[in-house]
Write an enzyme that holds these catalytic residues in place. Structure first.
Site, short mmCIF file in Angstrom:
data_model
loop_
_atom_site.label_atom_id
_atom_site.label_comp_id
_atom_site.label_asym_id
_atom_site.label_seq_id
_atom_site.Cartn_x
_atom_site.Cartn_y
_atom_site.Cartn_z
CB SER A 112 -0.96 0.01 1.18
OG SER A 112 -0.25 0.20 2.36
CE LYS A 148 -2.94 1.00 5.35
NZ LYS A 148 -2.88 0.46 3.99
#
Ligand code: ADP
Length: 763
Positions: A670, A713
């Protein structure tokens, strides 16, 4: 004839014996030397009359023993060893000393004896001695044989006189008595006396022995009786036990096969000797068999309303999670036969997975069993060891069942993602047998050996990471994610659940102490860094304990409300920063986003380069997938260097990418777009604001792919004060989960190709 004289006072010597000495006495050495030098090597051995004198001629006897030096040797430490053979009595007279040595005039002694008399006395003496020996155990028969071999009465008397345990004075009498018959007569007397003494001794000994024997006998009998009674006692303990086992077996709810098995085992135990080493193992096994809830069941609460009420009481929010749990329970109630999957609660630590599982058990009114399989790498932990194994026990599943004491508990299996596989076996596949409805109605534990029905158990597994759950297990699981909490959710949990619980623990009420919202928020922001509320709960308890102590010490009355200032007073300096992103612009540094056990976090990525050969260096404990992401990002840029306005020089530079906090392991794809952006920023010397973060996988064509853990996140980015986040368009639906208060503070830019970011940031 003159003969040297040797004075010996320590022992009385007789003819037909040997005299051995070892000495370093100068006079004696001189004497021995002289004897050795002489032709005959002979010497007269005498015993002074007073038993002491060595230099007083008056105390020297008129009879000595004619002897000869047979052996002489110098031994180490300058001693002389010598052996003399002693032969016969001789008359000695006119002692005189010459050169330190005594000499005497020697004359032979003549012994006259009638042959018949000699024989008679010899026989008498030997018989008498034989009787004597009978009473004196210290004299051996060999000695008797030796004496019988002596032919002359004179020698026999001498030998006997030497052997008998009589005083030196008496011995000397025998030595100086020249009439053999008198010697024999005296010896017969002596032997009689000795014998009666020996007999007396013998009798006394015997009596003492008898006494002792009697005592011994009593002692042994007593010991025996004691042992027997202990044995009898033990037997009755064993009998008692067997009675108890049988009673328990009568009351035990179980099927016929199990009952027969237990009966057999009790029988085996009954017939085993009480000294059998297997006894303990037998007992353990029977205990286990009798204490398993083979057919004990609790009755479920069936009202969904009631169940929901209990869940709500214990847990704040997570409404969709609760809803799914209710659905699951409803389906289970409806179709008992159908294979229902196992619930698996996945989420970061402290979000309430375990406590929710407990609440489910409580709400259904089921018993609870709980095990953790984290770190397990041996399947015996799940299915037990065979009984032949020393220290064998059932596996954790049946141990849990025993504790639960019903066969339909809620069985919590924690840390299902942390099992390991090695040569000791694969615990995941054993766990599969446990969880699989097809197989678990006759679950076989290696120790118990009888099939146990686990089909009524409601298994709930928990895990932190979905990806790390063994594939074969994941198929059986109904996965429910419990996400990390926003600070406002934490505020609510604290107000409604954690604070009342903590107050209760220290014996206070909300009337005595309350926390202001800002106090709670400041604890959440500056004293904790977690996805869940575990630390928050701990810290609230800590503050309350301090307040109680202060109050007991009389320092304060109870505060009605704890504000932000009190928080700092009780907890000290702030431990974490929150939302303090000062606006910085940096070249070659870009924020990525990571999903850690503490929830989401910002992960700055740094890039630098220098003259070299086109190498790529990656540091900061990066996992393989993340390293590959770095290579993809660089290849993508190099392949399109003209579009990105980068010079050809980029091909002969060594490029270094570093992700700080090297001790923390980082992995996953990511960071792709953040890596790409950091590289471009560095190559083009363009600044990137530190209030921007990005997350998304990048392909070699620059496409941006979806990533996981977005909610965490974003929460992490929020607490770090990030104001703008680039994220994959494919993750758009995940934004729906994001609380509004965050959406208000952060701008989200959805992208599907890297060029969009490049345009937005650099042109
Ligand atoms: P996990 O198993 O996910 O690591 P726990 O179940 O141990 O977390 O939860 C930690 C603590 O947080 C427990 O005391 C629990 O009661 C509390 N907790 C977590 N989530 C909630 C919630 N939504 N409502 C109330 N308390 C919660």
């Amino acid at each position: 004839m003159k003969i040297p004289v040797m004075i010996v006072n320590e022992v009385v010597l007789f003819p037909n014996t040997e005299y051995r000495i070892e000495t370093n006495d100068k006079e004696l050495e001189n004497l021995i030397h002289t004897i050795e030098e002489s032709d005959t090597r002979s010497v007269a051995i005498i015993h002074s009359l007073d038993g002491e004198s060595r230099d007083d001629v008056l105390s020297f006897p008129s009879i000595g023993i004619y002897s000869m030096l047979s052996f002489k040797l110098m031994v180490p430490n300058s001693k002389i060893r010598a052996v003399f053979g002693c032969y016969r009595r001789v008359y000695l007279s006119n002692y005189e000393k010459i050169n330190g040595i005594y000499y005497a005039e020697m004359k032979e002694v003549e012994e006259k004896i009638d042959k018949q008399e000699e024989n008679r006395y010899s026989t008498l003496l030997l018989r008498s001695y034989e009787k004597y020996v009978h009473y004196v155990s210290s004299v051996s028969n060999a000695m008797l044989n030796q004496l019988s071999g002596i032919l002359s009465l004179s020698s026999l008397t001498d030998s006997l006189a030497m052997l008998l345990p009589i005083e030196i004075k008496s011995k000397k009498k025998y030595l100086y008595e020249l009439d053999v018959v008198v010697r024999a007569k005296n010896l017969l007397e002596q032997l009689k006396e000795e014998m009666s003494l020996a007999k007396l001794e013998h009798d006394i000994d015997e009596k003492v022995q008898k006494e002792l024997d009697k005592e011994h006998k009593e002692y042994f009998l007593k010991a025996r009786i004691k042992a027997m009674s202990a044995e009898l006692g033990e037997e009755s303990v064993k009998e008692n036990e067997i009675k108890k086992y049988k009673n328990r077996l009568k009351k035990l709810k179980c099927n016929r096969k199990v009952r027969e098995r237990i009966k057999d085992e009790i029988r085996r135990y009954e017939s085993a000797s009480s000294s059998s080493p297997e006894l303990v193992m037998m007992k353990d096994y029977i205990e286990w068999m009798l204490s398993l809830p083979w057919e004990v069941m609790t009755k479920d609460v069936t009202s969904l309303k009631q169940i929901k009420k209990t869940l709500d009481e214990k847990h704040y929010g997570i409404d969709d999670v609760k809803l799914r749990i209710l659905e699951y329970i409803a389906v289970k109630q409806n179709s008992k036969k159908e294979r229902s999957p196992i619930l698996c609660l996945i989420g970061p630590p402290g979000v309430g997975k375990t406590s929710l599982a407990y609440s489910i058990g409580e709400s259904l009114n089921r018993k609870i069993a709980s095990i953790s399989v984290g770190g397990i790498n041996d399947e015996a932990e799940i299915v037990g060891h065979r009984r032949t194994y020393i220290g064998a026990l059932p596996g954790r599943i049946l141990q849990g069942m025993k504790k639960a004491s019903s066969n339909n508990p809620v069985f919590i299996i924690d840390e299902i993602d942390k099992m390991r596989k090695d040569m000791r076996g694969d615990p995941a596949s054993s766990l599969l047998e446990v969880l699989d409805k097809e197989q678990n109605s006759h679950f076989q534990d290696h120790y118990i050996e009888e099939a146990f029905d686990l089909s009524n158990v409601m298994f709930i597994a928990t895990a932190n990471y979905e990806e790390q759950i063994p594939m074969e297990l994941k198929d059986r699981l109904e996965i429910i994610h419990i996400p990390s909490y926003t600070e406002y959710e934490k505020l609510d949990i604290a107000k409604n659940y954690l604070i009342p619980k903590a107050l209760d623990e220290v014996g206070l009420t909300t009337l005595q102490v309350t926390f202001s919202d800002s106090a709670i928020l400041s604890i959440v922001r500056y004293y904790t860094k977690e996805a869940g509320v575990r630390d928050l709960g701990r810290i609230l308890s800590k503050i309350l304990r301090k307040i109680v102590r202060e109050n007991l010490e009389g320092d304060t009355v109870f505060l009605r409300e704890i504000g932000e200032e009190q928080v700092e007073k009780y907890l000290g300096k702030r431990r974490y920063t929150f939302y303090e992103q000062e606006e910085k612009k940096q070249i070659g540094v870009v924020n990525g986003l990571a999903y850690t056990p503490f929830g989401g976090d910002v992960l700055p990525i740094e890039v630098t380069y220098y003259q070299g050969k086109g190498n790529l260096i990656l540091t900061g404990s990066l996992g393989d997938v993340m390293r590959e992401s770095g290579q993809i990002a660089l290849s993508y840029i190099k392949a399109n260097y003209l579009e990105f306005n980068i010079g050809k020089w980029v091909f002969d530079r060594d490029i270094h990418i570093h992700v700080p906090e090297g001790a923390v392991e980082k992995d996953g794809p990511s960071a792709g777009i953040a890596l790409t952006t950091a590289l471009i920023s560095s190559f083009r010397k363009k600044e990137v604001p530190s209030s921007i973060a990005m997350t998304g996988e990048i392909t070699l064509q620059g496409r941006i792919l979806a990533i996981g853990g977005l909610r965490e996140k974003i929460l992490g980015a929020y607490r770090a004060g990030i104001k703008k986040i680039y994220l994959p368009k494919e993750n758009k639906k995940d934004l729906e989960e994001i609380p509004d208060e965050i959406k208000e503070k952060i701008a989200f830019v959805l992208v599907s190709n890297y060029q969009e970011i490049e345009k937005d940031l650099f042109s």
